[in-house]
Enzyme design. Structure first.
Site, PDB file in Angstrom:
ATOM      1  N   THR A 141       0.776  -1.096   0.014  1.00 38.54           N
ATOM      2  CA  THR A 141       0.001  -0.069   0.208  1.00 38.54           C
ATOM      3  C   THR A 141       0.802   1.132   0.001  1.00 38.54           C
ATOM      4  OG1 THR A 141      -0.125   0.122   2.283  1.00 38.54           O
ATOM      5  CG2 THR A 141      -1.578  -1.008   1.558  1.00 38.54           C
ATOM      6  N   GLU A 161      -5.396  -4.058  -0.875  1.00 35.66           N
ATOM      7  CA  GLU A 161      -5.899  -5.006  -0.126  1.00 35.66           C
ATOM      8  C   GLU A 161      -6.979  -5.858  -0.661  1.00 35.66           C
ATOM      9  OE1 GLU A 161      -5.288  -1.977   0.808  1.00 35.66           O
ATOM     10  OE2 GLU A 161      -4.282  -1.838   2.686  1.00 35.66           O
ATOM     11  N   LYS A 202     -16.844  13.099  13.340  1.00 38.60           N
ATOM     12  CA  LYS A 202     -17.515  12.419  14.263  1.00 38.60           C
ATOM     13  C   LYS A 202     -18.137  13.440  15.239  1.00 38.60           C
ATOM     14  CE  LYS A 202     -14.553   8.990  12.930  1.00 38.60           C
ATOM     15  NZ  LYS A 202     -13.174   9.171  12.338  1.00 38.60           N
ATOM     16  N   TRP A 258     -21.933  10.878  12.220  1.00 36.61           N
ATOM     17  CA  TRP A 258     -21.086  10.956  11.255  1.00 36.61           C
ATOM     18  C   TRP A 258     -21.329  12.224  10.158  1.00 36.61           C
ATOM     19  CZ3 TRP A 258     -18.373   5.959   9.719  1.00 36.61           C
ATOM     20  CH2 TRP A 258     -17.616   5.395  10.901  1.00 36.61           C
TER      21      TRP A 258
END
Lengths: 556, 556
Positions: free
Chosen positions: A191, A334, A450, A455
């Site tokens: 990554t 991933e 948050k 959210w």
């Protein structure tokens, strides 16, 4: 009750054998300064065998790592096929990483032999001193004496070979290693994490094989397709195209280092390209070029786009002006990387709002990838297209953990473990899932605000604010709040001569976002800081706020 | 080096979950005497959950067998999904077998619960007395009192249920069993062997899953397709269509018992069918019907055909008159069944001889199926499209052995083992493979004539002889020969009034087949004996020869 079926492992060698025989006449076209260089799948198969013999002679046995530092070309494809099929592990090095990251991932992966394109040999030579495990370098194409000398300089480099010379005269068949466990590693990618060291993923033969089958089944590629693979082979398996092509037999058009709009347009026109894959920037540049420099691109029906979300205006422009569907995909290193693809459902009327809302989503999770939405309170949310949370995925081509070479720090090990949740991969993306599996991303988990147990999407707020005619750019970040944990801070760049107040902008938002989401704190700035790839640098913005470097106005 | 990927098993429950959500709006259309009955994939998913609850209540746990005695319809599809996903094993009973074979396979498989269509309940009731393991019968649809009574009569039958009543009110979700090994059995089918008892194949979750992915990747089905599945669900997984549809989301048009040309033509027209699958007889009947009774079949682009080779004239007629490609597939119960599919390579000019030679072959082996040609001397032959031998295949959806319930005789066990050769399945088909994987079958292994260490194709000889204008039918069988082991015996039916001699026919063959293949022995007969499905009965011919029942002429 046990089945009576053959437990045949799913191996890259099966794809190699199949592709290079069933589709032996399919082409691999590599672009050069002089135009197209052509080879067939059958020839690539012979080259892969010769390369495998050469690598065995250089001491590659078992699961040793072979690195590549290459563009997309026929030789890179042969390496993709040969290395896993001989039982070794392919590590395609991302040439775009910063030097220190490149050194890190090469050392961490452990490549002992690296194959390098001649046009990349000079930058590679600058890293080589710091790569003590690399004992053999193979250069694809001629290089100048000075570069060759630089490659030979480090004491640990035993030999530097010319790719063509090394392969010449070797047998064109190889006894591919078929007694592997299909959970054994076939290849690895890292990554390009924005924080900390890059993290490694070791794909298995099985995961690559299943991913390739899913790619063909979902994209519907056939032997008649001619696919322009712009996405680099050092980025998450080139989105699966090399292995998928062995199944479908589609001709591959490999741009090598010619990634500018002009050669890409020429490739599409002269090679009668039917589809392609690349990031939004590539297709955006091509669109502008085509609008100014007409080319016959009528052979092209579809361009897949991933990496970041394409602008809907670009998608419409391609479709309306050139009859080309831009198909958005979502995924990450991933996830091998295909997680979802944005084909509209058959029931959506082409051109309708319904149709475009599907097309501009991140797409439907493909069969094999399961997804769930974990809300702010850590519970699974309904798949209703409304409720947002962090997206978690699982499936046979999703990473279960990161690759460890035993040298990571406790902190790194703990950070790596945090990316997984009871068998699911935490993607770091925030959004919703519909009942029929369409993914709508609203933010990155680290950027979402948050606030009071709910959210707020920073991206949604930015888009709403940028809808104001006086606003040139807006970036929203969460800042600490004693009562709500976090509240949004809107940083705004105004157009020259415009002077709306924070109150004006709040009023503008009143009918666009929920009342409790409207920022109270505003900062008018000259420019939004950007990352190296041109994204809003929210880390830098939060830092500037913390350092008191922004003049913040309150408006309630 | 182990990979870091998730070792997710490949389960039918994944296909079930995916299909019934991602493609929840796709339809399953079941034909009835009153036309179409419609249900959605989402509803089939709910029905599958209700069925699973019902089966658990009836005591189905672990890997018990659940049988079906059903046509192609929505309830059969729900059963296909529910039974393997709850961890049990589906055994779709072939309603077309002779009663004694049906009793054999049902007992051998071991089904304890059988789901029966109402229109098949009467014939099933006639078998039931001989099926002591069956303790529960579920009838799909209303039946007359007399039939119900017949089903209830055997002492071992504890209960007879009405399908709809049994499911009514049960929960529409089920906690599908996900901790299975994907090599566990999911379903089973029996070969309809011409000699001896039928032999059982136990498909695994993995083999069915991979087969479904390969089917979608090769056939290119999408959510926009509407597929007419004429091939019965009790024949080798209905060629994979039910599970493949969960991946692609194609609407399924299920003809139930309405397999005649007239309703099929109506289904294609009114349901806008885009593709279908069935044996040559079905499509042949449909062609003749369509030629006499015009229907709008313009929605249909492709019909897959398997089971036996379609006549090239039929393939051309469909293509020329209706724009429908007839795509030949080859496979058998032991190959799940897709082994090959006859799409022409992209390089073949449509309509050319080259094109038609590919299209009329048995097709290209699909990715995942490896093939080899074992010649008369037991050695592997080159894949040159010329050298013939028995075709052997291997791969993850190919049978490794037959299912044993421990009750087979030594002779049966030994006969079963003979079908496998060092990890390869001996298909019993004789033919060649081209370098690019196209299969050309010339004969069945048991009919090929083994002469002097070489093989003579009985089918090729028959076709050559039938090319003579005076010959109505010709069947060639191998007969014992002291010098050459076997020599061909040509049995010929002449057209009325014609009277060529054996010498004339030999002369006719002179420039058509190799000299050493020309038969010396000829028998003129009134009719070639046929099997129940209309094929030349060569077993009967060989018997008649052995019994001295043919008057054989010699011509050298």
């Amino acid at each position: 009750m046990l089945s009576t079926m053959q437990p045949t492992p799913l191996l890259i060698s099966t794809l190699l054998r199949y592709g290079t025989t069933a589709h032996g006449r399919s082409e691999v076209v590599t672009w050069t300064a002089d135009g197209a260089r052509r080879t067939t799948y059958a020839q690539v198969g012979e080259q892969a065998a010769q390369l495998a013999h050469a690598l065995r002679d250089l001491g590659i046995t078992g699961d040793q790592r072979v690195g590549t530092f290459m563009w997309n070309n026929a030789e890179h494809l042969a390496t993709y096929l040969a290395v896993p099929s001989m039982g070794a592990v392919l590590h395609a090095l991302n040439i775009r990483l910063f030097p220190e990251q490149l050194v890190y991932v090469t050392r961490h992966g452990g490549s002992e032999v690296v194959i390098v394109d001649n046009t990349l040999a000079e930058p590679f030579s600058q890293l080589l001193e710091q790569l003590p495990a690399v004992r053999q370098v193979i250069v694809n194409g001629p290089v100048e004496a000075a570069v060759l000398e630089a490659l030979r300089r480090p004491a640990h480099v035993r030999q530097v070979h010319d790719y063509a010379q090394l392969l010449k005269g070797r047998p064109t068949t190889f006894d591919w290693v078929d007694d592997l466990d299909d959970n054994d590693a076939a290849s690895m990618c890292y990554t390009s994490g924005t924080t900390g060291n890059p993290k490694g993923v070791a794909y298995s033969h099985r995961s690559n094989y299943l991913h390739a089958m899913a790619a063909v089944a979902t994209l519907g590629s056939t032997q008649a397709d001619r696919l322009l693979v712009v996405v680099p082979m050092f980025h998450a398996n080139a989105w699966g195209y090399p292995y998928a092509a062995m199944v479908s037999g589609s001709t591959l058009v490999m741009p090598d280092r010619f990634l500018q709009p002009e050669p890409l347009a020429t490739m599409i026109e002269t090679e009668k390209v039917t589809g392609g894959a690349g990031v939004p920037t590539i297709w955006n540049g091509l669109l502008q070029y085509l609008d100014q420099n007409p080319h016959d691109v009528s052979s092209c029906r579809m361009l897949m786009v991933g990496g970041s979300a394409p602008a809907p205006s670009m998608m419409r422009a391609y479709q309306e002006r050139y009859g080309i569907e831009i198909i958005q995909g979502w995924g990450m290193t991933e996830t091998s990387p295909i997680g979802s693809l944005a084909f509209a459902p058959a029931a959506a009327e082409p051109g309708s709002d319904d149709y475009w809302s599907y097309r501009t989503s991140q797409g439907r999770l493909v069969c094999g990838v399961e997804g769930r939405v974990i809300g702010p309170d850590g519970t699974e949310q309904p798949r209703d297209g409304q409720r947002v949370g962090e997206i978690e995925v699982r499936g046979p081509w999703i990473t279960a953990s990161y690759y460890s070479n035993g040298e990571e720090s406790e902190a790194e090990i703990s950070a790596m473990a945090e990316k997984f949740d009871d068998g699911w991969l935490r993607t770091g993306d925030v959004g919703s899932l519909t009942e029929d599996g369409f993914l709508h991303l609203t933010d990155r988990a680290k950027d979402v605000i948050k606030s009071g147990g709910e959210w707020i999407s920073s991206v949604d707020l930015e888009n709403a604010i940028m809808g104001h005619p006086d606003v040139l750019e807006a970036s929203v970040v969460g800042i600490p709040d004693p009562k709500w944990d976090e509240r949004p801070l809107a940083t705004v760049v105004l157009r020259a001569g415009a002077s709306p107040t924070a109150g004006d902008l709040r009023e503008f938002l009143a009918d666009k976002v929920a009342r409790w989401q409207i920022p109270e704190q505003w900062a008018f700035i000259d420019e939004v800081p950007k990352t190296s790839v041109g994204k809003f640098d929210k880390k830098r913005l939060r830092q500037r706020y913390a350092e008191g470097d922004l003049s913040v106005l309150r408006a309630d």
